[in-house]
Write a protein that holds these residues in place. Sequence first.
Motif, PDB file in Angstrom:
ATOM      1  N   GLY A  30      21.604  41.534 -49.461  1.00 12.08           N
ATOM      2  CA  GLY A  30      22.251  42.942 -50.744  1.00 12.08           C
ATOM      3  C   GLY A  30      23.122  42.843 -51.313  1.00 12.08           C
ATOM      4  N   LEU A  31      24.225  42.241 -50.648  1.00  8.78           N
ATOM      5  CA  LEU A  31      25.738  41.617 -51.036  1.00  8.78           C
ATOM      6  C   LEU A  31      25.222  41.419 -53.045  1.00  8.78           C
ATOM      7  N   LEU A  32      25.082  39.739 -53.102  1.00  4.86           N
ATOM      8  CA  LEU A  32      24.160  39.395 -53.989  1.00  4.86           C
ATOM      9  C   LEU A  32      23.311  39.897 -55.118  1.00  4.86           C
ATOM     10  N   ALA A  33      22.285  40.870 -54.042  1.00 11.89           N
ATOM     11  CA  ALA A  33      21.672  42.316 -55.690  1.00 11.89           C
ATOM     12  C   ALA A  33      22.632  42.673 -56.024  1.00 11.89           C
ATOM     13  N   THR A  34      23.721  42.848 -55.623  1.00 13.70           N
ATOM     14  CA  THR A  34      24.772  44.151 -56.262  1.00 13.70           C
ATOM     15  C   THR A  34      25.112  43.382 -56.714  1.00 13.70           C
ATOM     16  N   LEU A  35      25.684  42.191 -56.762  1.00 13.17           N
ATOM     17  CA  LEU A  35      26.532  41.331 -57.646  1.00 13.17           C
ATOM     18  C   LEU A  35      26.041  40.585 -58.834  1.00 13.17           C
ATOM     19  N   LEU A  36      24.471  40.340 -58.654  1.00 15.14           N
ATOM     20  CA  LEU A  36      23.813  39.963 -60.006  1.00 15.14           C
ATOM     21  C   LEU A  36      23.177  41.116 -61.266  1.00 15.14           C
ATOM     22  N   TYR A  37      22.669  42.772 -60.331  1.00 14.83           N
ATOM     23  CA  TYR A  37      22.565  43.542 -61.036  1.00 14.83           C
ATOM     24  C   TYR A  37      23.859  44.509 -61.701  1.00 14.83           C
ATOM     25  N   ARG A  38      25.045  44.073 -61.648  1.00 13.72           N
ATOM     26  CA  ARG A  38      26.328  44.821 -62.531  1.00 13.72           C
ATOM     27  C   ARG A  38      27.691  44.242 -61.650  1.00 13.72           C
ATOM     28  N   ALA A  39      28.318  43.850 -62.616  1.00 15.94           N
ATOM     29  CA  ALA A  39      29.420  42.882 -61.740  1.00 15.94           C
ATOM     30  C   ALA A  39      30.720  43.622 -61.377  1.00 15.94           C
ATOM     31  N   PRO A  40      31.419  43.752 -60.139  1.00 18.59           N
ATOM     32  CA  PRO A  40      31.073  44.162 -58.883  1.00 18.59           C
ATOM     33  C   PRO A  40      33.114  44.970 -59.574  1.00 18.59           C
ATOM     34  N   ASP A  41      33.167  46.428 -58.825  1.00 16.82           N
ATOM     35  CA  ASP A  41      34.461  47.147 -59.267  1.00 16.82           C
ATOM     36  C   ASP A  41      35.624  46.273 -58.368  1.00 16.82           C
ATOM     37  N   ALA A  42      37.357  46.326 -58.515  1.00 16.50           N
ATOM     38  CA  ALA A  42      37.849  46.293 -58.108  1.00 16.50           C
ATOM     39  C   ALA A  42      37.761  46.317 -56.032  1.00 16.50           C
ATOM     40  N   ALA A  43      37.414  47.833 -55.876  1.00 16.93           N
ATOM     41  CA  ALA A  43      36.534  47.338 -54.503  1.00 16.93           C
ATOM     42  C   ALA A  43      35.762  46.805 -53.480  1.00 16.93           C
ATOM     43  N   LEU A  44      34.990  46.363 -54.213  1.00 17.07           N
ATOM     44  CA  LEU A  44      34.276  44.810 -53.918  1.00 17.07           C
ATOM     45  C   LEU A  44      34.861  43.870 -54.044  1.00 17.07           C
ATOM     46  N   LEU A  45      35.620  43.660 -54.733  1.00 14.39           N
ATOM     47  CA  LEU A  45      36.743  42.451 -55.091  1.00 14.39           C
ATOM     48  C   LEU A  45      37.104  42.334 -54.097  1.00 14.39           C
ATOM     49  N   HIS A  46      37.651  43.167 -53.831  1.00 13.37           N
ATOM     50  CA  HIS A  46      38.842  43.363 -52.965  1.00 13.37           C
ATOM     51  C   HIS A  46      38.425  42.779 -51.478  1.00 13.37           C
ATOM     52  N   HIS A  47      36.705  43.474 -51.427  1.00  9.77           N
ATOM     53  CA  HIS A  47      36.297  42.942 -49.937  1.00  9.77           C
ATOM     54  C   HIS A  47      36.021  41.882 -49.491  1.00  9.77           C
ATOM     55  N   ILE A  48      35.279  40.726 -50.377  1.00 11.81           N
ATOM     56  CA  ILE A  48      34.740  40.073 -50.470  1.00 11.81           C
ATOM     57  C   ILE A  48      36.659  39.053 -50.467  1.00 11.81           C
ATOM     58  N   ALA A  49      37.301  39.468 -51.132  1.00 11.78           N
ATOM     59  CA  ALA A  49      38.357  38.726 -51.600  1.00 11.78           C
ATOM     60  C   ALA A  49      39.086  38.210 -49.377  1.00 11.78           C
ATOM     61  N   ALA A  50      38.175  39.177 -48.881  1.00 10.97           N
ATOM     62  CA  ALA A  50      39.896  39.533 -47.778  1.00 10.97           C
ATOM     63  C   ALA A  50      38.553  39.528 -46.001  1.00 10.97           C
ATOM     64  N   ASN A  51      36.982  38.823 -46.334  1.00 17.09           N
ATOM     65  CA  ASN A  51      36.559  38.814 -45.620  1.00 17.09           C
ATOM     66  C   ASN A  51      35.605  36.741 -45.293  1.00 17.09           C
ATOM     67  N   ARG A  52      37.131  36.128 -45.544  1.00 16.98           N
ATOM     68  CA  ARG A  52      36.769  34.096 -45.821  1.00 16.98           C
ATOM     69  C   ARG A  52      36.231  34.279 -43.713  1.00 16.98           C
ATOM     70  N   ALA A  53      35.144  32.999 -44.439  1.00 15.94           N
ATOM     71  CA  ALA A  53      34.430  32.397 -43.236  1.00 15.94           C
ATOM     72  C   ALA A  53      35.765  31.016 -42.823  1.00 15.94           C
ATOM     73  N   HIS A  54      35.527  31.856 -40.967  1.00 20.86           N
ATOM     74  CA  HIS A  54      36.539  30.816 -40.488  1.00 20.86           C
ATOM     75  C   HIS A  54      35.943  29.436 -39.397  1.00 20.86           C
TER      76      HIS A  54
END
Length: 212
Positions: A30-54
């Motif tokens: 679902g995330l890849l679909a969203t990113l490939l259909y349109r550019a991410p907004d600020a909220a999505l960029l922040h969400h991605i940046a805040a969810n690093r794998a550990h």
Amino acid sequence: MTDFQPIQLIPPVAHAAPDAEDTARADLYGLLATLLYRAPDAALLHHIAANRAHGEDAATPLGDAWNDLCDAASVTTAEQASDEYQQLFVGVGKPEVLLYGSYYQTGFLNERPLVALRDDLARYGLVRQDNVSETEDHIATLCEVMRFLVAGEDAGVSNLAEQQHFFSRHLQSWVETLCDSAAAHPQACLYARVAALLKAFMAVEAIALEMH
């Protein structure tokens, strides 16, 4: 039949997928679909940046690709992401990087693979909406259909056999070429990381679906 949209083909589902792994797969599709259909907004960029794998998750090729995307998202503005998406995938005239499966399978748009895809979508009860300009073989649409097949509630359609069929028939043969084309584009920054994540995920999916 279900109205067909490139994004949000089905509503977000929290419990339809049978286990945590399938839920994670559906979420990433679902995330890849969203990113490939349109550019991410600020909220999505922040969400991605805040969810690093550990930990162990970060030590895999998929986890590494995810964290690279997190790093890029943390230093990319919504305006920069929009400009990059336009440059790579929209442009003036023919896009510099095409996102349609028929092109990679045949060298042309709207060719025979699109007919086969529409046959499968009709079998799933999915219909493209009239106000959607993109053809159904857009990579965002294909990722969204995979999410539907992983996490949908109709077990007659959303099951492992259909995932294997759809992935091998409509994605596996060409998606790596798309990823390499996007990653190699000189203007690609955020989307070089999106392409790397898609490529890593498709490699994992290919192995997992063949093993079942």
